[in-house]
Design an enzyme around this catalytic site. Structure first.
Site, PDB file in Angstrom:
ATOM      1  N   ALA A  15       2.588 -28.357  12.604  1.00  0.00           N
ATOM      2  CA  ALA A  15       1.279 -27.864  12.182  1.00  0.00           C
ATOM      3  C   ALA A  15       1.035 -28.391  10.778  1.00  0.00           C
ATOM      4  O   ALA A  15       1.978 -28.658  10.029  1.00  0.00           O
ATOM      5  CB  ALA A  15       1.219 -26.338  12.205  1.00  0.00           C
ATOM      6  N   SER A  16      -0.222 -28.536  10.422  1.00  0.00           N
ATOM      7  CA  SER A  16      -0.551 -29.200   9.165  1.00  0.00           C
ATOM      8  C   SER A  16      -0.284 -28.357   7.931  1.00  0.00           C
ATOM      9  O   SER A  16       0.088 -28.872   6.877  1.00  0.00           O
ATOM     10  CB  SER A  16      -2.024 -29.645   9.176  1.00  0.00           C
ATOM     11  OG  SER A  16      -2.253 -30.576  10.208  1.00  0.00           O
ATOM     12  N   THR A  17      -0.492 -27.045   8.028  1.00  0.00           N
ATOM     13  CA  THR A  17      -0.356 -26.179   6.854  1.00  0.00           C
ATOM     14  C   THR A  17       0.546 -24.997   7.161  1.00  0.00           C
ATOM     15  O   THR A  17       0.814 -24.671   8.321  1.00  0.00           O
ATOM     16  CB  THR A  17      -1.723 -25.631   6.399  1.00  0.00           C
ATOM     17  OG1 THR A  17      -2.221 -24.717   7.397  1.00  0.00           O
ATOM     18  CG2 THR A  17      -2.726 -26.765   6.207  1.00  0.00           C
ATOM     19  N   GLN A  39      -0.740 -22.244   9.475  1.00  0.00           N
ATOM     20  CA  GLN A  39      -0.818 -22.492  10.912  1.00  0.00           C
ATOM     21  C   GLN A  39       0.552 -22.300  11.553  1.00  0.00           C
ATOM     22  O   GLN A  39       1.586 -22.540  10.928  1.00  0.00           O
ATOM     23  CB  GLN A  39      -1.324 -23.917  11.168  1.00  0.00           C
ATOM     24  CG  GLN A  39      -2.744 -24.154  10.672  1.00  0.00           C
ATOM     25  CD  GLN A  39      -3.155 -25.608  10.794  1.00  0.00           C
ATOM     26  OE1 GLN A  39      -2.357 -26.512  10.568  1.00  0.00           O
ATOM     27  NE2 GLN A  39      -4.404 -25.840  11.158  1.00  0.00           N
TER      28      GLN A  39
END
Length: 211
Positions: free
Chosen positions: A10-12, A15
């Site tokens: 996940a990007s962050t 998330q």
């Protein structure tokens, strides 16, 4: 026999990188396989250097499977970085299987050499297409976000990105319990950068109390 390695991204930190884990487990079980190990991280897919991805590539042996939910979990890279990553994967003869690439499923079944070569060629072409589409989608979202930020700044409404206080609180608790960075990464799927930031803040706060 080959091993299946699951890659979840996940990007962050906000998330949930493990969101698709159950679906991937169900997929492998239906084919009669299990996942040998999960590699989970919260890093941007637009960045080539991702610690868990490269740990997977280092551990995997020729013929092993790199399993992802979608190709954009593996790559939102610009073309030159995608070519570099693809070369690393191909040099080790690692097979990419993705739920959004049905033709790749056959790579987890026994096939004759001719069929496998045909499928590999098709998958290679489709991988390039999906990786290019993922990059285009990433760039379009970035462009729209930048427009939104610019408009909010003009209107005086921009407040910047909010920190995930609940995540930081959980990290702090685990640090206070003496847990390692690796344990915290695995437990709550956050990046080492975030753990380090929380740790430095805690250290600074303790130093202020001493003074």
């Amino acid at each position: 026999m080959f091993r299946v390695y699951g890659y979840l991204r996940a990007s962050t930190e906000e998330q949930d990188a493990t969101r698709a884990k159950a679906e991937l487990e169900k997929f492998t079980e239906q084919l009669g396989f299990g996942v040998a190990h999960w590699f989970i991280e919260n890093e941007s897919g637009a960045k080539l250097q991702r610690p868990e991805l490269f740990r997977l590539l280092d551990i995997a042996m020729p013929g092993d499977v790199l399993l992802v939910e979608q190709i954009d979990r593996l790559s939102r890279l610009k073309s030159e970085d995608w070519e570099q990553l693809k070369r690393l994967i191909n040099d080790k003869n690692i097979r990419i299987v993705s739920l959004d690439l049905p033709s790749s499923f056959a790579l987890m079944r026994n096939a004759d050499e001719f069929t496998e070569r045909i499928l590999s060629s098709i998958n290679s072409m489709m991988l390039d297409f999906l990786a290019a589409f993922a990059r285009k989608n990433y760039e379009e979202r970035r462009r729209m976000q930048a427009q939104g930020v610019a408009k909010a700044k003009i209107e005086g409404k921009y407040k910047g990105r909010r920190e995930d206080k609940d995540l930081h609180s959980r990290i702090l608790q685990l640090l206070d319990d003496g847990r390692s960075y690796n344990f915290i990464e695995r437990t709550i799927s956050c990046s080492r950068h975030t753990i380090s930031k929380v740790s430095k803040r805690r250290k600074a706060a303790l130093e202020e109390e001493v003074l």
